[in-house]
Write a protein that holds these residues in place. Structure first.
Motif, short mmCIF file in Angstrom:
data_model
loop_
_atom_site.label_atom_id
_atom_site.label_comp_id
_atom_site.label_asym_id
_atom_site.label_seq_id
_atom_site.Cartn_x
_atom_site.Cartn_y
_atom_site.Cartn_z
N PRO A 169 -2.25 40.63 99.46
CA PRO A 169 -3.93 39.98 100.24
C PRO A 169 -3.08 39.98 101.86
CG PRO A 169 -3.24 39.16 98.27
CD PRO A 169 -2.00 39.69 98.87
N GLU A 220 -8.60 43.58 105.85
CA GLU A 220 -8.90 44.79 105.79
C GLU A 220 -7.97 46.21 106.74
OE1 GLU A 220 -8.70 46.90 102.75
OE2 GLU A 220 -9.26 45.19 102.68
N GLU A 278 -8.00 43.32 101.10
CA GLU A 278 -9.17 42.34 99.96
C GLU A 278 -8.52 42.24 98.74
OE1 GLU A 278 -13.15 42.59 99.88
OE2 GLU A 278 -13.01 40.88 98.88
N ASP A 279 -7.66 41.30 97.56
CA ASP A 279 -6.75 41.15 97.30
C ASP A 279 -5.50 41.57 96.90
OD1 ASP A 279 -8.89 38.88 96.32
OD2 ASP A 279 -10.45 40.08 95.22
#
Ligand SMILES: C[S@@+](CC[C@H](N)C(=O)[O-])C[C@H]1O[C@@H](n2cnc3c(N)ncnc32)[C@H](O)[C@@H]1O
Lengths: 253, 122
Positions: free
Chosen positions: A128, A131, A147-148
């Protein structure tokens, strides 16, 4: 005879290319654990997306080579121009061949290779991160997952679905923070069953290798499960437990 | 890069509707011997776009392939040997692949095609 995999001393390196690490080893361990099934599958075409140093695709080629009756053609892609050269050198040092190409995921192969690939292996950038680090190039592209840690993974899954043959399998390495249960759910909607075949927890990260395969019952089953509001199938419950078990320091990679 | 790979690559620049087959600009071509596997050849035969394959082989200096084919040829040892050679043993080491619609060149260096697109092409 112990099955042959890539020899770490023969793996080429470059400052901008990801070196084989716990995640790479976990993925090759998964291929070894599933070796008998792989040999029985008699894959004709295999593909690694994001080949980095070439450790994984070289190991896969060596594992499949041990079955002398079949012949397999391997492809490997990476977005990093240094990585494709390093992979090429690693393959050569082991005396095996794969067709190495510099591209984003499998963009230039998607049309023609659609439905032809029997085995896809991926150790994606899964950490993560903000972005804007995704696709930054060089070594950062080796881990930056947005993200994640899901930005690249979520783009790979539909491509893998498109490329895989009827009997095809996908082996994907994930981190607990990637929400593997959600990934299995996404693939289930596309008609795939899934199973964790290797799980490795270190202080820093909890890694799983998930195997996906087309399962005609899969879609039916999910509908049934929802209709009955019964207990979810085992993989779901196992995975959701796992994804809570080790989110640790996801940025440590 | 093998001709099998050439047969599986296309240009996917934004707006290009038919990016296959890529034209080849041959610089350096090398040959590397590999064991022949008849099962593999029979399996892959149906997946090869034949005309582009014959053209590509010619560009790399090999013109022994028949222009037209049908599956019965797979019983011919002579055909299999030529098919095997063209598909797997001839490598484009240096040169370029050219998008048939836009003329955009994708370089091939050390046997590795660079199919990365520029920002304005995706
Ligand atoms: C975690 S590393 C794995 C490297 C190697 N397979 C291993 O297991 O050691 C992820 C690799 O994916 C590549 N990669 C990242 N984004 C990519 C994309 N969009 N298309 C192709 N490769 C990508 C990176 O350059 C990096 O080599």
């Amino acid at each position: 005879m112990t099955p042959k995999i890539a020899d770490i001393r023969l793996v080429a390196s470059h400052p901008e290319v990801y070196e084989p690490c716990d995640d790479s080893f976990a993925l090759v361990d998964a291929l070894l654990a599933d070796r008998m099934n792989l040999l029985q599958l008699e894959p004709k075409m295999c593909l690694e997306i994001g080949c980095g140093s070439g450790y994984v695709i070289t190991s896969l080629a060596l594992i499949l080579e041990q079955d002398t009756n079949s012949s397999v053609h391997c492809f490997a892609t990476d977005i990093n121009p240094d990585a494709v050269e390093v992979t090429s050198a690693t393959l050569k040092a082991h005396g095996v061949h794969a067709e190495v190409m510099n591209m984003d995921i499998a963009s230039a192969l998607e049309d023609r290779l659609s439905g032809l690939v029997d085995v896809v292996v991926v150790n994606p950038p899964y950490v993560p991160t903000p972005e804007d680090e995704v696709g930054a190039g060089g070594i950062v592209a080796a881990w930056a997952g947005g993200e994640d840690g899901r930005s690249v993974i979520d783009r790979i899954l539909p491509v893998a679905d498109k490329l895989l043959s009827e009997k095809g399998w996908l082996y994907m390495l994930t981190l607990a923070a990637n929400k593997p249960s959600e990934l299995c759910g996404l693939m289930r909607k596309k008609g795939y069953a899934s199973k964790i075949i290797v799980q490795r927890s270190t202080e820093e990260e909890s890694l799983h290798v998930i195997k996906f395969w087309r399962d005609p019952d899969s879609e039916v089953q999910i509908k049934k499960t929802m209709a009955n509001r019964g207990s979810p199938t085992s993989i779901f419950s196992r995975l959701s437990r796992l994804s809570f078990s080790g989110h640790g320091n996801a940025n440590s990679k | 890069m093998r001709l099998l790979t050439h047969n599986m690559l296309s240009s996917n620049i934004k707006g290009v509707t038919d990016g296959f087959p890529l034209k080849i600009e041959a610089g350096k071509v090398v040959e590397k011997e590999v064991d022949m596997n008849t099962d593999f050849l029979k399996n892959i035969f149906t997946k090869i776009e034949w005309k582009p394959f014959v053209e590509a082989a010619k560009t790399l200096g090999y013109s022994e392939l028949p222009e037209d084919v049908d599956p019965s040829l797979l019983d011919s040892q002579d055909f299999l040997t030529k098919f095997h050679h063209a598909l797997l043993e001839i490598h484009l080491e240096e040169g370029a692949l050219v998008c048939p619609e836009t003329g955009r060149k994708f370089p091939v260096s050390k046997g590795i095609p660079n199919m990365l697109l520029h920002e304005d092409e995706v």
